[in-house]
Design a protein around this motif. Sequence first.
Motif, short mmCIF file in Angstrom:
data_model
loop_
_atom_site.label_atom_id
_atom_site.label_comp_id
_atom_site.label_asym_id
_atom_site.label_seq_id
_atom_site.Cartn_x
_atom_site.Cartn_y
_atom_site.Cartn_z
N ASN A 11 -1.67 2.36 9.94
CA ASN A 11 -2.11 1.47 8.88
C ASN A 11 -3.45 1.92 8.32
OD1 ASN A 11 -1.94 -0.93 7.24
ND2 ASN A 11 -3.53 -1.80 8.55
N LYS A 41 0.81 -1.23 0.00
CA LYS A 41 0.00 0.00 0.00
C LYS A 41 0.84 1.27 0.00
CE LYS A 41 -1.29 -1.66 3.98
NZ LYS A 41 -2.27 -2.08 4.95
N GLU A 95 -4.33 3.27 4.67
CA GLU A 95 -5.43 2.64 3.92
C GLU A 95 -6.48 3.64 3.49
OE1 GLU A 95 -5.05 -1.81 5.87
OE2 GLU A 95 -6.87 -0.66 6.23
N ASP A 112 -5.03 -5.63 0.06
CA ASP A 112 -5.36 -5.20 1.41
C ASP A 112 -6.80 -5.66 1.67
OD1 ASP A 112 -4.59 -3.96 3.72
OD2 ASP A 112 -4.16 -2.03 2.78
N SER A 113 -7.03 -6.32 2.81
CA SER A 113 -8.33 -6.99 3.00
C SER A 113 -9.49 -5.99 2.92
CB SER A 113 -8.36 -7.72 4.34
OG SER A 113 -8.06 -6.82 5.38
N GLU A 114 -9.29 -4.77 3.43
CA GLU A 114 -10.36 -3.77 3.42
C GLU A 114 -10.70 -3.37 1.98
OE1 GLU A 114 -7.61 -3.68 5.06
OE2 GLU A 114 -8.09 -3.60 7.18
MG MG Z 1 -5.60 -3.83 5.67
#
Ligand code: MG
Length: 399
Positions: free
Chosen positions: A226, A125, A230, A150-152
Amino acid sequence: MQRVTILGSTGSIGVSTLDVLARHPERFEVFALTAATRWQPLLEQCLAYTPQYAVMSDPRAAEQLRQALQRSGSKVEVLSGTEALVAVAQDSSVDTVMAAIVGAAGLLPTFAAVKAGKRVLLANKEVLVMAGHLFMAAAKTHGAQILPIDSEHNAIFQCLPLAGPLAQGIALAELGVSKIVLTASGGPFRQLPLSQLSQVTPEQACNHPNWSMGPKISVDSATMMNKGLEFIEACWLFNARARDVEVVIHPQSVIHSMVEYVDGSVLAQLGNPDMRTPIAHALGMPERLPSGVERLDLVRSARLDFEALDEERFPCMTLARQAAERGGTCPAILNAANEEAVAAFLASQLQFNDIAQVIAAVLDSVESAEPVSLDAVQQADLSARQRARVAIQQISAKQ
Ligand code: MG
Ligand code: NAD
Protein backbone atom coordinates in the motif's frame (compact mmCIF):
# COMPACT_ATOMS: atom_id res chain seq x y z
CA MET A 1 -26.62 21.33 -5.41
CA GLN A 2 -23.71 19.02 -6.31
CA ARG A 3 -24.70 15.82 -8.09
CA VAL A 4 -22.50 12.90 -7.10
CA THR A 5 -21.74 9.50 -8.62
CA ILE A 6 -20.08 7.00 -6.30
CA LEU A 7 -18.14 4.29 -8.12
CA GLY A 8 -17.89 1.44 -5.62
CA SER A 9 -20.58 2.71 -3.23
CA THR A 10 -20.88 -0.56 -1.26
CA GLY A 11 -17.22 -0.64 -0.23
CA SER A 12 -15.56 0.87 2.80
CA ILE A 13 -14.90 4.25 1.10
CA GLY A 14 -18.31 4.21 -0.62
CA VAL A 15 -20.14 3.74 2.67
CA SER A 16 -18.11 6.50 4.36
CA THR A 17 -18.88 8.81 1.44
CA LEU A 18 -22.62 8.19 1.74
CA ASP A 19 -22.37 8.86 5.47
CA VAL A 20 -20.84 12.31 4.80
CA LEU A 21 -23.31 13.11 1.99
CA ALA A 22 -26.26 12.22 4.24
CA ARG A 23 -25.11 14.88 6.72
CA HIS A 24 -25.52 17.58 4.04
CA PRO A 25 -28.72 16.91 2.09
CA GLU A 26 -29.00 20.60 1.15
CA ARG A 27 -25.69 20.42 -0.74
CA PHE A 28 -25.48 16.99 -2.33
CA GLU A 29 -27.70 14.77 -4.40
CA VAL A 30 -26.76 11.19 -5.27
CA PHE A 31 -26.89 10.64 -9.03
CA ALA A 32 -25.58 7.07 -9.31
CA LEU A 33 -24.40 4.26 -7.04
CA THR A 34 -22.40 1.29 -8.29
CA ALA A 35 -21.18 -2.11 -7.11
CA ALA A 36 -19.68 -5.31 -8.49
CA THR A 37 -21.69 -8.46 -7.70
CA ARG A 38 -23.36 -8.17 -4.30
CA TRP A 39 -26.75 -6.65 -5.04
CA GLN A 40 -28.33 -6.70 -1.55
CA PRO A 41 -26.18 -3.91 -0.07
CA LEU A 42 -26.77 -1.83 -3.21
CA LEU A 43 -30.53 -2.42 -2.86
CA GLU A 44 -30.44 -1.02 0.67
CA GLN A 45 -28.44 2.01 -0.49
CA CYS A 46 -30.87 2.62 -3.37
CA LEU A 47 -33.84 2.57 -0.99
CA ALA A 48 -32.08 4.93 1.43
CA TYR A 49 -30.57 7.42 -1.07
CA THR A 50 -32.83 7.14 -4.18
CA PRO A 51 -30.21 7.77 -6.86
CA GLN A 52 -31.26 8.11 -10.49
CA TYR A 53 -29.17 5.08 -11.48
CA ALA A 54 -27.74 1.95 -9.87
CA VAL A 55 -25.05 0.12 -11.82
CA MET A 56 -23.75 -3.39 -11.22
CA SER A 57 -20.79 -4.64 -13.22
CA ASP A 58 -22.32 -8.14 -13.14
CA PRO A 59 -25.45 -8.37 -15.38
CA ARG A 60 -27.05 -11.22 -13.41
CA ALA A 61 -26.70 -9.34 -10.14
CA ALA A 62 -28.14 -6.29 -11.91
CA GLU A 63 -31.22 -8.29 -12.90
CA GLN A 64 -31.77 -9.39 -9.31
CA LEU A 65 -31.40 -5.83 -8.11
CA ARG A 66 -33.87 -4.64 -10.78
CA GLN A 67 -36.51 -7.13 -9.67
CA ALA A 68 -36.01 -6.37 -5.99
CA LEU A 69 -36.33 -2.63 -6.64
CA GLN A 70 -39.50 -3.16 -8.68
CA ARG A 71 -41.00 -5.23 -5.87
CA SER A 72 -40.40 -2.36 -3.46
CA GLY A 73 -41.92 0.20 -5.85
CA SER A 74 -38.63 2.05 -6.41
CA LYS A 75 -38.01 4.05 -9.61
CA VAL A 76 -34.21 3.69 -9.55
CA GLU A 77 -33.02 2.65 -13.01
CA VAL A 78 -30.62 -0.33 -13.02
CA LEU A 79 -27.83 -0.66 -15.60
CA SER A 80 -24.96 -3.12 -15.92
CA GLY A 81 -21.47 -3.54 -17.32
CA THR A 82 -18.40 -1.37 -17.79
CA GLU A 83 -20.10 0.88 -20.37
CA ALA A 84 -22.76 1.74 -17.80
CA LEU A 85 -20.08 2.54 -15.20
CA VAL A 86 -18.46 4.84 -17.75
CA ALA A 87 -21.82 6.43 -18.59
CA VAL A 88 -22.67 7.37 -14.98
CA ALA A 89 -19.12 8.67 -14.43
CA GLN A 90 -19.23 11.05 -17.40
CA ASP A 91 -22.93 11.99 -17.50
CA SER A 92 -23.37 15.70 -18.14
CA SER A 93 -25.56 16.16 -15.07
CA VAL A 94 -22.82 14.87 -12.72
CA ASP A 95 -20.52 17.34 -10.94
CA THR A 96 -18.50 15.06 -8.68
CA VAL A 97 -17.34 11.46 -9.01
CA MET A 98 -16.04 9.49 -6.06
CA ALA A 99 -13.67 6.89 -7.59
CA ALA A 100 -13.78 4.14 -4.96
CA ILE A 101 -13.71 0.92 -6.94
CA VAL A 102 -10.82 -1.26 -5.82
CA GLY A 103 -8.05 -2.07 -8.29
CA ALA A 104 -7.71 -1.93 -12.06
CA ALA A 105 -11.47 -2.43 -12.48
CA GLY A 106 -11.85 1.31 -11.82
CA LEU A 107 -9.58 2.36 -14.69
CA LEU A 108 -12.10 3.07 -17.45
CA PRO A 109 -14.88 4.78 -15.45
CA THR A 110 -12.40 6.91 -13.49
CA PHE A 111 -10.63 7.94 -16.68
CA ALA A 112 -14.00 8.77 -18.23
CA ALA A 113 -14.79 11.07 -15.28
CA VAL A 114 -11.46 12.86 -15.74
CA LYS A 115 -11.98 13.25 -19.49
CA ALA A 116 -15.46 14.66 -18.82
CA GLY A 117 -13.83 17.37 -16.66
CA LYS A 118 -15.46 16.31 -13.38
CA ARG A 119 -14.34 16.94 -9.85
CA VAL A 120 -12.82 13.51 -9.25
CA LEU A 121 -12.34 12.35 -5.68
CA LEU A 122 -9.66 9.73 -6.11
CA ALA A 123 -9.55 6.85 -3.62
CA ASN A 124 -8.84 4.21 -6.30
CA LYS A 125 -5.04 4.69 -6.17
CA GLU A 126 -4.36 1.67 -8.40
CA VAL A 127 -5.55 3.56 -11.50
CA LEU A 128 -3.07 6.35 -10.89
CA VAL A 129 -0.28 3.81 -10.35
CA MET A 130 -1.20 2.17 -13.66
CA ALA A 131 -1.64 5.26 -15.77
CA GLY A 132 -0.58 8.33 -13.77
CA HIS A 133 0.86 10.13 -16.74
CA LEU A 134 -2.34 9.74 -18.78
CA PHE A 135 -4.57 10.76 -15.85
CA MET A 136 -2.66 13.92 -15.00
CA ALA A 137 -2.39 14.95 -18.67
CA ALA A 138 -6.12 14.34 -19.23
CA ALA A 139 -7.01 16.29 -16.08
CA LYS A 140 -5.04 19.26 -17.38
CA THR A 141 -6.50 19.09 -20.89
CA HIS A 142 -10.11 18.62 -19.78
CA GLY A 143 -10.07 20.85 -16.69
CA ALA A 144 -10.83 18.02 -14.28
CA GLN A 145 -10.05 18.58 -10.63
CA ILE A 146 -8.42 15.51 -9.12
CA LEU A 147 -8.70 15.58 -5.34
CA PRO A 148 -6.82 12.97 -3.31
CA ILE A 149 -8.86 10.88 -0.89
CA ASP A 150 -6.06 8.61 0.26
CA SER A 151 -5.49 10.02 3.76
CA GLU A 152 -1.75 10.59 3.19
CA HIS A 153 -2.22 12.41 -0.10
CA ASN A 154 -5.13 14.39 1.20
CA ALA A 155 -2.92 15.43 4.14
CA ILE A 156 -0.10 16.50 1.79
CA PHE A 157 -2.59 18.37 -0.39
CA GLN A 158 -3.81 20.24 2.69
CA CYS A 159 -0.21 21.13 3.63
CA LEU A 160 0.72 22.50 0.19
CA PRO A 161 0.22 26.17 -0.73
CA LEU A 162 -1.65 25.41 -3.96
CA ALA A 163 -3.93 28.09 -5.32
CA GLY A 164 -5.42 25.96 -8.09
CA PRO A 165 -6.03 22.31 -8.89
CA LEU A 166 -3.35 19.64 -9.10
CA ALA A 167 -2.15 18.59 -12.58
CA GLN A 168 -0.76 22.03 -13.42
CA GLY A 169 2.75 20.58 -13.34
CA ILE A 170 4.11 22.99 -10.73
CA ALA A 171 7.47 21.75 -9.46
CA LEU A 172 7.67 21.21 -5.70
CA ALA A 173 10.80 23.40 -5.59
CA GLU A 174 8.74 26.33 -6.91
CA LEU A 175 6.53 25.97 -3.84
CA GLY A 176 9.54 25.98 -1.52
CA VAL A 177 9.01 22.30 -0.72
CA SER A 178 12.11 20.24 0.02
CA LYS A 179 10.46 16.91 0.84
CA ILE A 180 7.18 15.05 1.17
CA VAL A 181 6.96 12.65 4.10
CA LEU A 182 4.47 9.81 3.73
CA THR A 183 3.58 8.22 7.04
CA ALA A 184 2.82 4.50 7.33
CA SER A 185 1.37 2.67 10.31
CA GLY A 186 3.44 -0.44 9.59
CA GLY A 187 0.28 -2.56 9.56
CA PRO A 188 -0.51 -5.54 11.76
CA PHE A 189 2.87 -7.30 11.35
CA ARG A 190 5.28 -4.47 12.16
CA GLN A 191 6.61 -6.30 15.19
CA LEU A 192 5.87 -9.92 14.37
CA PRO A 193 9.05 -12.08 14.38
CA LEU A 194 10.13 -12.41 10.73
CA SER A 195 10.10 -16.22 11.03
CA GLN A 196 6.32 -16.15 11.65
CA LEU A 197 5.39 -14.02 8.64
CA SER A 198 4.95 -16.96 6.28
CA GLN A 199 2.27 -18.46 8.57
CA VAL A 200 -0.04 -15.45 8.94
CA THR A 201 -3.66 -15.92 7.82
CA PRO A 202 -5.80 -13.65 5.63
CA GLU A 203 -7.87 -12.88 8.71
CA GLN A 204 -4.81 -11.66 10.63
CA ALA A 205 -3.63 -9.64 7.63
CA CYS A 206 -7.03 -7.93 7.35
CA ASN A 207 -7.04 -6.96 11.02
CA HIS A 208 -5.43 -3.52 10.71
CA PRO A 209 -4.53 -1.87 14.03
CA ASN A 210 -5.90 1.61 13.17
CA TRP A 211 -8.07 1.59 10.05
CA SER A 212 -11.13 -0.38 8.97
CA MET A 213 -10.83 -0.98 5.19
CA GLY A 214 -11.68 -3.39 2.36
CA PRO A 215 -9.77 -6.72 2.19
CA LYS A 216 -7.38 -5.86 -0.68
CA ILE A 217 -6.05 -2.62 0.78
CA SER A 218 -5.84 -4.28 4.21
CA VAL A 219 -3.50 -6.96 2.82
CA ASP A 220 -1.60 -4.23 0.94
CA SER A 221 -1.13 -2.43 4.25
CA ALA A 222 0.18 -5.60 5.87
CA THR A 223 2.77 -6.15 3.09
CA MET A 224 3.37 -2.37 2.79
CA MET A 225 2.62 -2.57 -0.91
CA ASN A 226 0.00 0.00 0.00
CA LYS A 227 2.80 2.43 0.84
CA GLY A 228 4.60 1.44 -2.36
CA LEU A 229 1.48 2.25 -4.39
CA GLU A 230 1.06 5.47 -2.43
CA PHE A 231 4.64 6.43 -3.13
CA ILE A 232 3.95 6.18 -6.88
CA GLU A 233 0.61 7.93 -6.40
CA ALA A 234 2.36 10.82 -4.62
CA CYS A 235 4.87 11.22 -7.45
CA TRP A 236 2.05 11.65 -9.99
CA LEU A 237 -0.27 13.80 -7.91
CA PHE A 238 2.34 16.25 -6.69
CA ASN A 239 4.73 16.19 -9.62
CA ALA A 240 7.40 14.79 -7.30
CA ARG A 241 10.54 12.84 -8.12
CA ALA A 242 11.23 9.59 -6.28
CA ARG A 243 13.91 11.29 -4.18
CA ASP A 244 11.45 13.95 -3.03
CA VAL A 245 9.32 11.37 -1.19
CA GLU A 246 10.31 9.75 2.09
CA VAL A 247 8.39 7.06 3.96
CA VAL A 248 8.43 6.95 7.74
CA ILE A 249 6.68 4.53 10.08
CA HIS A 250 4.27 6.21 12.48
CA PRO A 251 2.34 3.48 14.29
CA GLN A 252 -0.45 5.67 15.73
CA SER A 253 -1.78 6.94 12.33
CA VAL A 254 -2.53 10.35 13.83
CA ILE A 255 -0.22 12.35 11.54
CA HIS A 256 -1.49 11.47 8.08
CA SER A 257 1.58 12.85 6.26
CA MET A 258 3.85 15.89 6.16
CA VAL A 259 5.45 18.47 3.89
CA GLU A 260 8.92 19.83 4.63
CA TYR A 261 9.87 23.30 3.33
CA VAL A 262 13.29 24.72 2.50
CA ASP A 263 13.18 27.01 5.55
CA GLY A 264 12.98 23.99 7.85
CA SER A 265 9.23 24.19 8.52
CA VAL A 266 7.42 20.86 8.53
CA LEU A 267 3.64 21.01 8.13
CA ALA A 268 1.56 18.02 9.15
CA GLN A 269 -2.13 17.20 9.04
CA LEU A 270 -3.45 15.35 12.09
CA GLY A 271 -6.72 13.68 12.91
CA ASN A 272 -8.34 10.47 14.03
CA PRO A 273 -7.92 7.69 11.47
CA ASP A 274 -11.35 7.99 9.85
CA MET A 275 -11.69 8.35 6.07
CA ARG A 276 -14.68 10.67 6.46
CA THR A 277 -12.19 13.52 7.12
CA PRO A 278 -10.46 13.43 3.70
CA ILE A 279 -13.81 12.66 2.03
CA ALA A 280 -15.49 15.69 3.65
CA HIS A 281 -12.45 17.85 2.83
CA ALA A 282 -12.63 16.98 -0.87
CA LEU A 283 -16.43 17.18 -1.06
CA GLY A 284 -16.57 20.58 0.60
CA MET A 285 -13.50 22.28 -0.86
CA PRO A 286 -12.90 25.18 -0.49
CA GLU A 287 -15.32 25.06 2.44
CA ARG A 288 -14.97 22.79 5.47
CA LEU A 289 -17.86 20.45 6.23
CA PRO A 290 -18.73 18.56 9.42
CA SER A 291 -17.93 14.90 8.78
CA GLY A 292 -19.08 13.07 11.88
CA VAL A 293 -15.48 12.22 12.76
CA GLU A 294 -14.65 12.14 16.45
CA ARG A 295 -12.37 15.02 17.50
CA LEU A 296 -8.72 14.25 18.06
CA ASP A 297 -7.93 14.10 21.76
CA LEU A 298 -4.20 14.82 21.94
CA VAL A 299 -3.92 14.03 25.62
CA ARG A 300 -5.57 10.66 25.11
CA SER A 301 -3.38 9.99 22.03
CA ALA A 302 -0.42 10.95 24.24
CA ARG A 303 2.36 9.69 21.97
CA LEU A 304 3.47 10.18 18.39
CA ASP A 305 6.21 7.67 17.54
CA PHE A 306 8.34 7.39 14.41
CA GLU A 307 10.74 4.78 13.11
CA ALA A 308 12.54 3.93 9.89
CA LEU A 309 11.02 1.47 7.44
CA ASP A 310 12.53 -2.03 7.51
CA GLU A 311 12.78 -3.09 3.86
CA GLU A 312 13.77 -6.66 4.77
CA ARG A 313 10.43 -7.08 6.49
CA PHE A 314 8.61 -5.21 3.74
CA PRO A 315 10.16 -6.13 0.35
CA CYS A 316 7.05 -4.87 -1.49
CA MET A 317 8.10 -1.30 -0.73
CA THR A 318 11.41 -1.94 -2.50
CA LEU A 319 9.65 -3.55 -5.47
CA ALA A 320 7.38 -0.52 -5.84
CA ARG A 321 10.30 1.89 -5.67
CA GLN A 322 12.14 -0.10 -8.35
CA ALA A 323 9.06 -0.22 -10.60
CA ALA A 324 8.69 3.56 -10.24
CA GLU A 325 12.33 4.09 -11.16
CA ARG A 326 12.09 1.79 -14.18
CA GLY A 327 9.02 3.69 -15.38
CA GLY A 328 7.13 2.75 -18.53
CA THR A 329 4.42 0.20 -17.81
CA CYS A 330 6.39 -1.25 -14.84
CA PRO A 331 4.06 0.28 -12.24
CA ALA A 332 1.05 -1.20 -14.10
CA ILE A 333 2.80 -4.60 -14.14
CA LEU A 334 3.58 -4.30 -10.42
CA ASN A 335 -0.03 -3.42 -9.68
CA ALA A 336 -1.50 -6.28 -11.72
CA ALA A 337 0.86 -8.86 -10.20
CA ASN A 338 0.01 -7.56 -6.75
CA GLU A 339 -3.75 -7.74 -7.37
CA GLU A 340 -3.44 -11.36 -8.50
CA ALA A 341 -1.13 -12.34 -5.63
CA VAL A 342 -3.33 -10.68 -3.00
CA ALA A 343 -6.44 -12.41 -4.41
CA ALA A 344 -4.59 -15.75 -4.22
CA PHE A 345 -3.47 -15.03 -0.64
CA LEU A 346 -7.04 -14.10 0.36
CA ALA A 347 -8.21 -17.39 -1.20
CA SER A 348 -5.55 -19.25 0.86
CA GLN A 349 -3.71 -20.36 -2.30
CA LEU A 350 -0.56 -18.46 -1.45
CA GLN A 351 1.40 -17.71 1.71
CA PHE A 352 1.91 -14.14 2.85
CA ASN A 353 5.64 -14.00 1.98
CA ASP A 354 4.93 -15.37 -1.50
CA ILE A 355 3.06 -12.19 -2.48
CA ALA A 356 6.37 -10.34 -2.92
CA GLN A 357 7.90 -13.35 -4.68
CA VAL A 358 5.14 -13.44 -7.29
CA ILE A 359 5.47 -9.72 -7.95
CA ALA A 360 9.26 -9.94 -8.30
CA ALA A 361 8.94 -12.87 -10.75
CA VAL A 362 6.41 -10.99 -12.87
CA LEU A 363 8.45 -7.77 -12.91
CA ASP A 364 11.49 -9.79 -14.03
CA SER A 365 9.72 -11.49 -16.91
CA VAL A 366 7.09 -9.16 -18.36
CA GLU A 367 8.49 -6.58 -20.72
CA SER A 368 7.79 -2.96 -19.96
CA ALA A 369 6.57 -0.64 -22.72
CA GLU A 370 5.83 3.08 -22.93
CA PRO A 371 2.40 3.78 -21.39
CA VAL A 372 1.41 5.87 -24.41
CA SER A 373 -2.27 4.95 -24.27
CA LEU A 374 -4.80 3.30 -22.02
CA ASP A 375 -4.67 0.31 -24.40
CA ALA A 376 -0.93 -0.11 -23.79
CA VAL A 377 -1.50 0.04 -20.06
CA GLN A 378 -4.32 -2.51 -20.24
CA GLN A 379 -2.16 -4.80 -22.36
CA ALA A 380 0.62 -4.66 -19.76
CA ASP A 381 -1.96 -5.35 -17.05
CA LEU A 382 -3.25 -8.41 -18.92
CA SER A 383 0.20 -9.90 -19.64
CA ALA A 384 1.25 -9.37 -16.02
CA ARG A 385 -1.88 -11.12 -14.73
CA GLN A 386 -1.29 -14.13 -16.97
CA ARG A 387 2.31 -14.37 -15.84
CA ALA A 388 1.30 -13.92 -12.19
CA ARG A 389 -1.18 -16.81 -12.39
CA VAL A 390 1.58 -19.08 -13.66
CA ALA A 391 3.90 -17.99 -10.83
CA ILE A 392 1.12 -18.51 -8.27
CA GLN A 393 0.48 -22.03 -9.56
CA GLN A 394 4.17 -22.89 -9.48
CA ILE A 395 4.61 -21.60 -5.93
CA SER A 396 1.45 -23.19 -4.56
CA ALA A 397 2.32 -26.54 -6.20
CA LYS A 398 5.54 -26.60 -4.14
CA GLN A 399 3.71 -26.10 -0.83
MG1 MG B 1 -3.49 5.67 2.48
P1 NAD C 1 -13.82 -2.36 -0.82
O1 NAD C 1 -13.37 -3.71 -1.22
O2 NAD C 1 -14.40 -2.17 0.55
O3 NAD C 1 -14.89 -1.81 -1.88
C1 NAD C 1 -14.67 -1.87 -3.25
C2 NAD C 1 -15.88 -1.38 -4.04
O4 NAD C 1 -15.59 -1.55 -5.43
C3 NAD C 1 -17.17 -2.15 -3.75
O5 NAD C 1 -18.27 -1.27 -3.87
C4 NAD C 1 -17.21 -3.18 -4.88
O6 NAD C 1 -18.53 -3.59 -5.20
C5 NAD C 1 -16.57 -2.39 -6.02
N1 NAD C 1 -15.89 -3.28 -6.97
C6 NAD C 1 -14.98 -4.25 -6.67
N2 NAD C 1 -14.58 -4.88 -7.79
C7 NAD C 1 -15.25 -4.30 -8.82
C8 NAD C 1 -15.28 -4.53 -10.21
N3 NAD C 1 -14.56 -5.52 -10.79
N4 NAD C 1 -16.07 -3.74 -10.99
C9 NAD C 1 -16.83 -2.78 -10.42
N5 NAD C 1 -16.85 -2.53 -9.09
C10 NAD C 1 -16.07 -3.27 -8.31
O7 NAD C 1 -12.57 -1.37 -1.02
P2 NAD C 1 -12.23 -0.02 -0.24
O8 NAD C 1 -11.46 -0.33 0.99
O9 NAD C 1 -13.44 0.85 -0.14
O10 NAD C 1 -11.19 0.64 -1.26
C11 NAD C 1 -11.58 1.25 -2.47
C12 NAD C 1 -10.40 2.00 -3.06
O11 NAD C 1 -10.04 3.05 -2.18
C13 NAD C 1 -9.14 1.13 -3.19
O12 NAD C 1 -8.46 1.52 -4.35
C14 NAD C 1 -8.32 1.48 -1.98
O13 NAD C 1 -6.93 1.34 -2.19
C15 NAD C 1 -8.67 2.95 -1.79
N6 NAD C 1 -8.53 3.42 -0.41
C16 NAD C 1 -9.27 2.86 0.58
C17 NAD C 1 -9.12 3.30 1.89
C18 NAD C 1 -9.97 2.73 3.00
O14 NAD C 1 -9.88 3.21 4.14
N7 NAD C 1 -10.80 1.75 2.77
C19 NAD C 1 -8.18 4.29 2.19
C20 NAD C 1 -7.43 4.84 1.14
C21 NAD C 1 -7.61 4.40 -0.16
